[in-house]
Design a protein around this motif. Structure first.
Motif, short mmCIF file in Angstrom:
data_model
loop_
_atom_site.label_atom_id
_atom_site.label_comp_id
_atom_site.label_asym_id
_atom_site.label_seq_id
_atom_site.Cartn_x
_atom_site.Cartn_y
_atom_site.Cartn_z
N UNK A 76 0.84 -1.20 0.00
CA UNK A 76 0.00 0.00 0.00
C UNK A 76 0.87 1.24 0.00
N UNK A 77 0.37 2.33 -0.55
CA UNK A 77 1.12 3.58 -0.49
C UNK A 77 1.00 4.17 0.92
N UNK A 78 1.87 5.11 1.27
CA UNK A 78 1.70 5.76 2.57
C UNK A 78 0.38 6.53 2.59
N UNK A 79 -0.20 6.66 3.77
CA UNK A 79 -1.44 7.44 3.91
C UNK A 79 -1.15 8.89 3.55
N UNK A 80 -2.17 9.58 3.16
CA UNK A 80 -1.99 11.00 2.81
C UNK A 80 -1.38 11.75 3.99
N UNK A 81 -0.31 12.48 3.72
CA UNK A 81 0.36 13.24 4.76
C UNK A 81 1.38 12.45 5.56
N UNK A 82 1.42 11.13 5.39
CA UNK A 82 2.38 10.30 6.11
C UNK A 82 3.73 10.35 5.40
N UNK A 83 4.78 10.55 6.17
CA UNK A 83 6.14 10.49 5.62
C UNK A 83 6.67 9.09 5.87
N UNK A 84 7.21 8.49 4.82
CA UNK A 84 7.76 7.15 4.91
C UNK A 84 9.00 7.08 4.02
N UNK A 85 10.07 6.45 4.56
CA UNK A 85 11.32 6.34 3.84
C UNK A 85 11.75 4.88 3.80
N UNK A 86 12.24 4.45 2.65
CA UNK A 86 12.73 3.08 2.46
C UNK A 86 14.25 3.13 2.47
N UNK A 87 14.83 2.47 3.47
CA UNK A 87 16.29 2.38 3.56
C UNK A 87 16.72 1.13 2.83
N UNK A 88 17.49 1.27 1.78
CA UNK A 88 17.94 0.15 0.95
C UNK A 88 19.03 -0.63 1.69
N UNK A 89 18.77 -1.94 1.87
CA UNK A 89 19.67 -2.82 2.60
C UNK A 89 20.38 -3.74 1.62
N UNK A 90 21.70 -3.77 1.70
CA UNK A 90 22.51 -4.67 0.87
C UNK A 90 23.63 -5.27 1.72
N UNK A 91 24.30 -6.29 1.18
CA UNK A 91 25.49 -6.87 1.78
C UNK A 91 25.27 -7.27 3.25
N UNK A 92 24.33 -8.18 3.47
CA UNK A 92 24.02 -8.67 4.81
C UNK A 92 25.11 -9.63 5.27
N UNK A 93 25.71 -9.35 6.43
CA UNK A 93 26.76 -10.19 7.00
C UNK A 93 26.40 -10.56 8.43
N UNK A 94 26.17 -11.84 8.69
CA UNK A 94 25.82 -12.24 10.06
C UNK A 94 26.98 -12.01 11.01
N UNK A 95 26.63 -11.79 12.27
CA UNK A 95 27.63 -11.67 13.33
C UNK A 95 27.36 -12.75 14.38
N UNK A 96 28.39 -13.07 15.16
CA UNK A 96 28.13 -13.92 16.31
C UNK A 96 27.23 -13.10 17.24
N UNK A 97 26.00 -13.59 17.50
CA UNK A 97 25.05 -12.77 18.26
C UNK A 97 25.52 -12.51 19.68
N UNK A 98 25.18 -11.32 20.17
CA UNK A 98 25.47 -10.95 21.55
C UNK A 98 24.35 -10.03 22.02
#
Length: 146
Positions: A76-98
């Motif tokens: 769906x598109x953003x609602x009228x007057x709603x600001x929305x930004x798409x952050x482009x994600x690339x190069x996913x590298x897992x880490x040892x979780x902490x």
């Protein structure tokens, strides 16, 4: 490293390289590496709550409009007057979780805690062993009711 907390299951989808954009009501000038941490709540089965999960590269921030929302993987598109930004994600590298205590907006995590896993030259067995050692112990499972 600059970090951000994202609720589950969205953080898990980023970790699995299945989510290509993070949507926010605010833009950022930040480009480059960003540590993705999962929020402690809500707890979602088969995901890891409250931990650093991966490092990604933010390559672009695109304002979402009524004309481009489908190109940005939205239903769906953003609602009228709603600001929305798409952050482009690339190069996913897992880490040892902490464990990470999340915060609103960006925050910083000590680089010494972040160990990026290079699984590009690992066999399937080695990747599975790494998963069992580092990820499996933190995966949330609902407790069976008695």
């Amino acid at each position: 490293m600059k970090a951000i907390s994202i609720q589950q299951p969205w953080a898990h989808l980023i970790l699995c390289d299945e989510k290509k954009y993070e949507y926010r009501s605010w833009s950022t000038e930040h480009r480059g590496d960003l540590l993705i941490c999962s929020s402690a709540n809500p707890k979602v089965e088969d995901t890891i709550p409250g931990h650093a999960l991966c490092v990604v590269n933010i390559t672009d921030v695109i304002p979402v409009t009524r004309k481009n929302y489908t190109e940005l993987d939205l239903d769906e598109p953003p609602a009228r007057g709603e600001k929305l930004f798409a952050w482009k994600i690339e190069d996913v590298r897992p880490v040892n979780p902490f464990p990470v205590k999340g915060k609103l907006n960006f925050y910083y995590v000590d680089d010494a805690l972040i160990h990026i896993v290079d699984d590009s030259e690992k066999s399937e067995e080695e990747v599975q062993a790494w998963y069992e050692e580092y990820f499996a112990p933190y995966v949330y499972k609902k407790k069976a009711r008695k």
